[in-house]
Design an enzyme around this catalytic site. Structure first.
Site, PDB file in Angstrom:
ATOM      1  CG  ASP A 124      -1.844  -1.172   1.296  1.00  8.66           C
ATOM      2  OD1 ASP A 124      -2.048  -1.810   0.251  1.00  8.66           O
ATOM      3  OD2 ASP A 124      -2.365  -1.474   2.390  1.00  8.66           O
ATOM      4  NE  ARG A 143     -16.987  -5.766 -24.057  1.00  9.08           N
ATOM      5  CZ  ARG A 143     -16.749  -7.067 -24.103  1.00  9.08           C
ATOM      6  NH1 ARG A 143     -15.585  -7.553 -23.706  1.00  9.08           N
ATOM      7  NH2 ARG A 143     -17.673  -7.887 -24.538  1.00  9.08           N
ATOM      8  N   GLY A 196      -4.823  -1.157  -1.885  1.00  6.61           N
ATOM      9  CA  GLY A 196      -4.220   0.069  -1.353  1.00  6.61           C
ATOM     10  C   GLY A 196      -4.874   0.551  -0.081  1.00  6.61           C
ATOM     11  CG  HIS A 231      -5.274 -11.432  -2.026  1.00  7.46           C
ATOM     12  ND1 HIS A 231      -6.643 -11.268  -2.051  1.00  7.46           N
ATOM     13  CD2 HIS A 231      -4.862 -11.114  -0.772  1.00  7.46           C
ATOM     14  CE1 HIS A 231      -7.037 -10.874  -0.843  1.00  7.46           C
ATOM     15  NE2 HIS A 231      -5.989 -10.769  -0.063  1.00  7.46           N
ATOM     16  CD  GLN A 257      -3.665  -5.064  -6.853  1.00  8.14           C
ATOM     17  OE1 GLN A 257      -3.562  -3.868  -6.915  1.00  8.14           O
ATOM     18  NE2 GLN A 257      -4.748  -5.663  -6.359  1.00  8.14           N
TER      19      GLN A 257
HETATM   20  O1  F6P Z   1      -2.399  -3.999   3.371  1.00  9.43           O
HETATM   21  C1  F6P Z   1      -2.216  -4.805   2.252  1.00  9.43           C
HETATM   22  C2  F6P Z   1      -3.526  -5.230   1.671  1.00  9.43           C
HETATM   23  O2  F6P Z   1      -3.260  -6.033   0.525  1.00  9.43           O
HETATM   24  C3  F6P Z   1      -4.510  -4.115   1.346  1.00  9.43           C
HETATM   25  O3  F6P Z   1      -4.199  -3.455   0.140  1.00  9.43           O
HETATM   26  C4  F6P Z   1      -5.803  -4.876   1.332  1.00  9.43           C
HETATM   27  O4  F6P Z   1      -6.911  -4.031   1.616  1.00  9.43           O
HETATM   28  C5  F6P Z   1      -5.612  -5.891   2.415  1.00  9.43           C
HETATM   29  O5  F6P Z   1      -4.225  -6.046   2.601  1.00  9.43           O
HETATM   30  C6  F6P Z   1      -6.221  -7.245   2.118  1.00  9.43           C
HETATM   31  O6  F6P Z   1      -6.061  -8.041   3.236  1.00  9.43           O
HETATM   32  P1  F6P Z   1      -6.332  -9.604   3.283  1.00  9.43           P
HETATM   33  O7  F6P Z   1      -5.130 -10.282   2.692  1.00  9.43           O
HETATM   34  O8  F6P Z   1      -6.490  -9.900   4.721  1.00  9.43           O
HETATM   35  O9  F6P Z   1      -7.544  -9.896   2.464  1.00  9.43           O
END
Ligand code: F6P
Length: 346
Positions: free
Chosen positions: A130, A165, A173, A276, A278
């Site tokens: 983030d 589209r 984040g 995830h 990312q």
């Molecule tokens: O803080 C990192 C992060 O990936 C955030 O961007 C996201 O909101 C959160 O963690 C998701 O958390 P979890 O892995 O518990 O779903």
């Protein structure tokens, strides 16, 4: 007091670069200074349950390019349980850990600060995709997440153009729009919605239609998971549950935005939620190097007795900052950067 044994833990959401930091700490502490390193499994949970493992040079061999964390992680908050803090302190004493290196974001390092205030000798290392930790220009993990999101935007561009589209892409984040803005600029987004700037859906639709009027019959809209419409106080979430640090699970605003764009403009719209993806996979060279520099500096600080601090990147220098300053407030998006992104809207 001389330092003989260091403990290291990775807490909170994982991110690419955690293994690089573990490797750097072990190589420097064990390989160069002949110290012992104990790996604590699953963040603060491992200190509550006594789940530790010695980390030698063989244990960290080959992990530099690997995503995730060999120590595993959890979102455990010892201060949410009655005897959590006592158990943590006991484990540190039982295993004769002279200094601790917690690697984490605002939650993990917030817990670290409380233990530092109770006399635990520790040096924090900032990580999170983030990029919302204060006092450091970048956290490692962010560059990899931005690279992944940019690649996704590039791919969505070509299919958006073929089908004329609107493509909405939701990125992570939490309450900061760093990933959305940096990946959006890099990927040439036509509109970027961030938590720091509540949006007007009608303005987003006008922008898409303006593009169409000038012959651009496709648009890319990047939406940060924490973005909120102007007229609503409600945050879109996937569940009502909160984690041990009180965070809701964000996600779904991309779908809401996509449906509204299609309903109001009549232009076919699709949504992609990156989620995830990312957080997974191999770290970029930037994140590997940043994590390595952080790990080396943390060991230097431990040996210098420079405790209660966090390593940080400021400019091109790795420096020490007070942990209390780093976790006092979230580092939200630099509005100057958002102004640059806005030049390319529409
Ligand atoms: O803080 C990192 C992060 O990936 C955030 O961007 C996201 O909101 C959160 O963690 C998701 O958390 P979890 O892995 O518990 O779903």
């Amino acid at each position: 007091m001389s330092i003989r044994r260091i403990g290291i833990l990775t807490g909170g959401g994982d991110c690419p670069g955690l293994n690089a930091v573990i490797r750097a700490v072990v190589r420097k502490a064990v390989g160069h200074h002949g110290l012992e390193v104990l790996g604590i499994r699953e963040g603060w949970l491992g200190l509550m349950t006594g789940d530790l493992t010695p980390l030698g040079l063989d244990d960290i061999s080959g992990i530099l390019p690997k995503g995730g964390t060999i120590l595993r992680t959890s979102r455990t908050n010892p201060f949410k349980t009655e005897d959590g803090p006592r158990r943590v302190l006991e484990t540190l004493a039982t295993h004769r850990i002279d200094a601790l290196i917690p690697v984490g974001g605002e939650d993990t390092l917030g817990v670290a600060l409380k233990f530092a205030e109770q006399g635990v000798k520790l040096v924090g290392i900032p990580k999170t995709i983030d990029n919302d930790l204060d006092c450091t220009d970048y956290t490692f993990g962010f560059d990899t997440a931005v690279t992944t999101a940019t690649d996704a935007i590039d791919r969505l561009h070509t299919t958006a153009e073929s089908h004329h589209r609107v493509m909405v892409v939701e990125v992570m984040g939490r309450h900061a729009g760093w990933i959305a803005t940096v990946a959006g600029i890099a990927g040439g987004a036509d509109c970027i919605l961030v938590p720091e700037v509540p949006f007007d859906i009608e303005e987003v639709c006008e922008l898409v239609q303006r593009r169409k009027a000038r012959g651009k019959d496709f648009s890319i809209v990047v939406v940060a998971e924490g973005a909120k419409p102007k007229d609503s106080k409600v945050q879109v979430t996937t569940t009502d549950k909160v984690d041990a640090f009180g965070h809701v699970r964000l996600g779904g605003i991309g779908t809401v935005v996509s449906e509204e764009i299609e309903r109001r403009t009549g232009i076919e719209t699709r949504v992609t939620i990156l989620g995830h993806i990312q957080r997974g996979g191999s770290p970029t060279p930037f994140d590997r190097v940043l994590a390595t520099r952080f790990g080396i500096k943390a060991v230097d600080m431990v040996l210098a007795g420079d405790f209660g601090k966090m390593v940080a990147l400021q400019g091109n220098q790795i420096v020490a900052v007070p942990l209390a300053d780093a976790v006092r407030r979230l580092k939200t998006l630099d509005m100057g950067l958002y102004d640059i992104a806005k030049v390319f809207f529409g």
